[in-house]
Scaffold this active site. Sequence first.
Site, PDB file in Angstrom:
ATOM      1  CG  HIS A   1      -1.922   0.965   1.393  1.00 61.24           C
ATOM      2  ND1 HIS A   1      -1.680   2.262   1.756  1.00 61.24           N
ATOM      3  CD2 HIS A   1      -3.263   0.863   1.211  1.00 61.24           C
ATOM      4  CE1 HIS A   1      -2.835   2.920   1.793  1.00 61.24           C
ATOM      5  NE2 HIS A   1      -3.810   2.091   1.462  1.00 61.24           N
TER       6      HIS A   1
ATOM      7  CG  ASP B   1       0.344  -2.432   6.115  1.00 64.91           C
ATOM      8  OD1 ASP B   1      -0.633  -2.622   6.858  1.00 64.91           O
ATOM      9  OD2 ASP B   1       0.274  -1.773   5.063  1.00 64.91           O
TER      10      ASP B   1
ATOM     11  CD  GLN C   1      -7.074  -4.429   4.169  1.00 62.79           C
ATOM     12  OE1 GLN C   1      -8.049  -5.094   4.542  1.00 62.79           O
ATOM     13  NE2 GLN C   1      -7.210  -3.166   3.787  1.00 62.79           N
TER      14      GLN C   1
ATOM     15  CE  LYS D   1      -7.388   0.017   6.354  1.00 63.90           C
ATOM     16  NZ  LYS D   1      -8.099   0.383   5.135  1.00 63.90           N
TER      17      LYS D   1
ATOM     18  CB  CYS E   1      -3.490   3.172  -1.634  1.00 62.52           C
ATOM     19  SG  CYS E   1      -4.677   4.433  -1.220  1.00 62.52           S
TER      20      CYS E   1
END
Length: 408
Positions: free
Chosen positions: A122, A199, A202, A225, A365
Amino acid sequence: MTTNWEKIRIDFPILNRTVNDQPLIYMDNAATTQKPKQVIQAISHFYENYNSNVYRGVHTLSGEATQVYEDSRQKVANFIHARQKEEIIFTKGTTASINHLAQMLASEVAAGDEILLTYMEHHSNIIPWQQLAQKVKAKLVYVDITDDGKINLEDYKNKLNKKTKIVSFTHVSNILGTINPVQEMTKLAHEKKAIVIVDGAQAVPHFPVNMQELNVDYYAFSGHKMLGPTGIGVLYGKKEWLEKLEPAEFGGEMIELVKEEESTWASLPNKFEAGTPDISGAIGLGAAIDYLEAIGMENIKKHEEDLLVYLYKKLIKIDGLEIYGPRNLQDHSGVVSFNLQGIHPHDLATALDLEGIAIRAGHHCGQLLMRQLDVVATSRISLYFYNTKEEVDQLIQALEKAKEFFIS
Ligand code: PMP
C-alpha cells in the site's frame, strides 16, 4: 455471543439502510468496516459520563478516563499477544504508525544501506520509506511478486543481504488478498540482522495474529478496519526496540523532566504519545476488540473463508472476468480484485451502486502493483463476517446485469 451470523447483523445499524432504494450490501470492508452498536455506545458512554483528559487530573473523571484508556491498551496487547501493554502505542492509524517508524528509524539507516519492500505494498508502506531513503541516501529495493500474486520468496531471499537494514511488507495484500508467510520472511530477514516491520491493516481484523509467533520487530494496524472508529490505530514494537528509539513527536504527556534547553522522556508507552490522545477512539477500539473476541477470531476466520470460497466459485464462472491474486484460497483473505473485460472498474462500481452494492474501484493505493499487473485499475470486493451468501448471490446477479448492459 452467538455465532448465528444472521443475528449478528442486527448489531450493525447501518446494515438496515437502503441505497438507491435497495438494501445496502456493503462489500468495501478493506477500505473501512461498519460499526456495531456496542462500539458506538462505548464512545457515547464516554462522552456522556466520564469525558475528561487522561493522566492530567487527580479528579474522578480523569481517573476513570485514564483507567478505560489504559484498559483498551491492555485489550490490544492481549488481542495480538504482545508481551505487555507498554509495547502498544496508540497512533492515528496504520499510515501514521509507519510514518512515525520511518522517522524514528532514520538513525538506524546510513547512506548505501537498503530498505526492502515488495511490489504489493500500500502507498502508506512505500512513501514514508521513500522519504527516509531520500533523506539518508539509502536505496529502496522491491521484491517481485509471482504470476499468481504471491511474494516471490526466491527473489526475497536473493535481495536480502548484509546491506538490508529494514524490511517492511504487508501481512495481507489489500488488493490481491494474498496472506504472506510473515513468520518465514521474518526469520530470513533476522538472519541478515534486518529490522522487520509488518503492515497488518488487512490481517488483524480477519484472523488471529500473534506477535510472539510472528516475532516481527514492529507491526502496524488501524482501528477502523476492525469495527473501531476512524482516527485510532496501533504501532506495536518490541519493548527493547521501543526503549532505544527517539520519539517522532514532542510536547505534553511524553516528557519526564523539562529544562530550558533540553528535556528527558517519559517511560513507555507515553514517550511516543505526545499531546492529548484520541481517548474516545481508543475506548471504541477496546469495545471493538471485546466484540471480535466474543465471536472469536477463529470463528471469524472460518466464516470468511467459507464466504470467500462461495464467492470465488461463482466469480470464476463469469465469462470475461479476470481475477488477480492467489488461486489457492488457503493463502487468501476475503479481498478479491478483478476486471470485467470491456467495462471500466469505475463504471462497474457505479452500476453496482445503483443496486445498493458498495465495492471499490481504482488503484487502491497500490500504483506499483497496478503496473505489475499491467492494469490501471481493478474492481475490488472485500468481505467481512457480516456479509452473507445471499448478498454474494445478489452481487453475482448485479455483475451479470452490468455485463449485459455495458457489453451487449
Ligand atoms: N496498509 C494497508 C494494507 C491498507 O489496506 C491500508 C488501508 N487501505 C493502509 C495500510 C492504510 O491504513 P489507514 O488509511 O487506516 O492509515
